[in-house]
Design an enzyme around this catalytic site. Structure first.
Site, short mmCIF file in Angstrom:
data_model
loop_
_atom_site.label_atom_id
_atom_site.label_comp_id
_atom_site.label_asym_id
_atom_site.label_seq_id
_atom_site.Cartn_x
_atom_site.Cartn_y
_atom_site.Cartn_z
N HIS A 196 0.82 -1.20 0.00
CA HIS A 196 0.00 0.00 0.00
C HIS A 196 0.86 1.26 0.00
O HIS A 196 1.61 1.49 0.94
CB HIS A 196 -0.88 -0.05 1.26
CG HIS A 196 -1.78 1.12 1.44
ND1 HIS A 196 -1.68 1.96 2.53
CD2 HIS A 196 -2.79 1.59 0.69
CE1 HIS A 196 -2.61 2.89 2.45
NE2 HIS A 196 -3.30 2.69 1.34
N ARG A 197 0.76 2.03 -1.07
CA ARG A 197 1.63 3.21 -1.27
C ARG A 197 3.10 2.78 -1.27
O ARG A 197 3.97 3.52 -0.83
CB ARG A 197 1.38 4.29 -0.23
CG ARG A 197 -0.09 4.65 -0.01
CD ARG A 197 -0.30 5.73 1.04
NE ARG A 197 -1.69 5.77 1.48
CZ ARG A 197 -2.15 6.45 2.51
NH1 ARG A 197 -1.32 7.21 3.20
NH2 ARG A 197 -3.42 6.41 2.85
N GLU A 217 0.37 -0.63 -4.71
CA GLU A 217 -0.71 0.32 -4.93
C GLU A 217 -0.12 1.71 -4.81
O GLU A 217 0.80 1.93 -4.01
CB GLU A 217 -1.80 0.11 -3.87
CG GLU A 217 -3.03 1.00 -4.02
CD GLU A 217 -3.03 2.25 -3.15
OE1 GLU A 217 -4.02 2.99 -3.18
OE2 GLU A 217 -2.02 2.52 -2.45
N ASP A 263 -1.16 6.25 -5.51
CA ASP A 263 -2.22 7.25 -5.72
C ASP A 263 -1.76 8.28 -6.74
O ASP A 263 -0.62 8.75 -6.68
CB ASP A 263 -2.52 7.96 -4.40
CG ASP A 263 -2.87 6.99 -3.30
OD1 ASP A 263 -3.91 6.33 -3.40
OD2 ASP A 263 -2.09 6.88 -2.33
N HIS A 312 -0.66 11.21 -2.08
CA HIS A 312 -1.93 10.84 -1.47
C HIS A 312 -2.81 12.02 -1.06
O HIS A 312 -4.00 12.06 -1.36
CB HIS A 312 -1.68 9.95 -0.24
CG HIS A 312 -2.95 9.51 0.42
ND1 HIS A 312 -3.61 10.26 1.37
CD2 HIS A 312 -3.72 8.40 0.23
CE1 HIS A 312 -4.70 9.63 1.76
NE2 HIS A 312 -4.80 8.49 1.07
N GLU A 356 -4.45 3.91 -8.18
CA GLU A 356 -5.65 4.56 -7.66
C GLU A 356 -5.70 5.99 -8.16
O GLU A 356 -4.78 6.78 -7.92
CB GLU A 356 -5.66 4.55 -6.12
CG GLU A 356 -6.95 5.20 -5.62
CD GLU A 356 -7.03 5.42 -4.11
OE1 GLU A 356 -6.28 4.78 -3.35
OE2 GLU A 356 -7.85 6.25 -3.71
N LYS A 377 -6.84 9.43 -7.61
CA LYS A 377 -7.27 10.14 -6.40
C LYS A 377 -7.31 11.63 -6.68
O LYS A 377 -6.44 12.39 -6.24
CB LYS A 377 -6.32 9.82 -5.25
CG LYS A 377 -6.95 10.05 -3.88
CD LYS A 377 -5.96 9.71 -2.82
CE LYS A 377 -6.23 8.49 -1.99
NZ LYS A 377 -7.56 8.11 -1.67
N ASP A 383 0.69 -1.92 4.49
CA ASP A 383 1.92 -1.12 4.58
C ASP A 383 3.11 -2.02 4.92
O ASP A 383 4.25 -1.60 4.83
CB ASP A 383 1.78 -0.08 5.71
CG ASP A 383 0.57 0.81 5.55
OD1 ASP A 383 0.22 1.13 4.40
OD2 ASP A 383 -0.05 1.17 6.59
O1 G3P Z 1 -6.63 1.72 -2.72
C1 G3P Z 1 -6.73 1.31 -1.38
C2 G3P Z 1 -6.44 2.45 -0.45
O2 G3P Z 1 -5.25 3.05 -0.85
C3 G3P Z 1 -7.55 3.49 -0.43
O3 G3P Z 1 -7.36 4.46 0.56
O4 G3P Z 1 -6.65 6.63 1.40
O5 G3P Z 1 -5.04 4.76 1.37
O6 G3P Z 1 -5.72 5.84 -0.75
P1 G3P Z 1 -6.13 5.47 0.64
MG MG Z 2 -4.65 4.65 -2.21
#
Ligand code: G3P
Ligand code: MG
Length: 251
Positions: free
Chosen positions: A16-17, A43, A45, A58, A118, A120, A240
């Site tokens: 994640h990120r 993943e 953003d 993000h 993603e 965003k 994470d």
């Molecule tokens: O894509 C999953 C997750 O990343 C969504 O929430 O705020 O971490 O971008 P956020």
């Molecule tokens: Mg995200």
């Protein structure tokens, strides 16, 4: 109904990120670290700068993850390039930059990493963020790589993704499962539904799976919680800490 049948199959653990517990989120260092820790997918953003350039970031504002201040949507790419996006996390990462989407996709291709991009958008920039992000990704994503999974909380962004890149699977991002999730998933022609792990219930997983969609959950760092969610039948976890969950998931 989902538009993409197997064999498209993201791994059960997605960083994640990037590996954002051990490197500053959404930086090239975090994506490199994810690969070093064994993750096969990341993943990230995507947002637009003031001058319409896609960057991997993000927040709508700069304060939390850079040494700058103000709104990303009011900052040019040139000004963003002067900011340090690493020291806030750890002085060892001093000098890390906010990467452009192009730099990020280049690195992922070099490292053979799959991805969930993603979209965003900053407020009011849904359509242009999706158009620019997908345009760049279409030009750069390797044909031999697994399809890019595109997700968003933004329905207009998902609509653009469906129109511009129908060949790529789409993930409908939600907080908790809403009453109208099915209509939204159908409108997006989604492949997967991505739900907040703290809000999802076992019956939600069953409902989404029964409707033929994959279920992904964010953001889980606790192995006990992850095991529980896998028992419920979810397909993938954004974490994470890929190094913590990968041994449980077998890759
Ligand atoms: O894509 C999953 C997750 O990343 C969504 O929430 O705020 O971490 O971008 P956020
Ligand atoms: Mg995200």
């Amino acid at each position: 109904m989902p538009t993409l049948a197997p064999p498209f199959s993201p791994p059960p653990v997605i960083a994640h990120r990037g590996a954002s517990a051990s490197a500053p989120e959404n930086t090239l260092a975090a994506f490199r670290r994810a690969a070093e820790l064994g993750a096969r997918w990341v993943e990230f953003d995507v947002k637009l700068t003031a001058d319409g350039r896609p960057v991997v970031f993000h927040d709508d504002t700069l304060e939390r993850t850079t040494d700058g201040a103000g709104r990303l949507a009011e900052t040019s790419l040139a000004d963003l390039a002067d900011l340090d996006a690493g020291t806030w996390f750890d002085p060892d990462f001093a000098g890390a930059l906010v990467p452009t989407l192009e730099e990020t996709l280049d690195l992922l291709a070099d490292m053979g990493l799959g991805a969930n991009m993603e979209l965003k958008p900053c407020p009011g920039r849904d359509v242009e963020t999706a158009r620019v992000g997908i345009d760049v990704a279409r030009a750069m994503w390797p044909v031999e790589a697994p399809p890019l999974l595109i997700s968003s909380f933004s329905r207009p962004a998902l609509r653009v993704a469906r129109e511009m890149a129908p060949q790529w699977p789409r993930g409908l991002l939600l907080g908790g499962l809403t009453d109208d999730w099915r209509q939204e998933a159908e409108a997006a022609e989604a492949w997967s539904v991505h739900v907040d792990s703290t809000l999802i219930r076992a019956r939600d997983v069953a409902e989404v799976v029964d409707a033929g969609y994959r279920v992904m959950v964010y953001t889980v760092n606790d192995p006990g919680r992850a095991a529980n969610l896998w028992d419920w039948g979810i397909d993938g976890i954004f974490t994470d800490r890929p190094e913590v969950l990968l041994p449980l998931a077998g890759g």
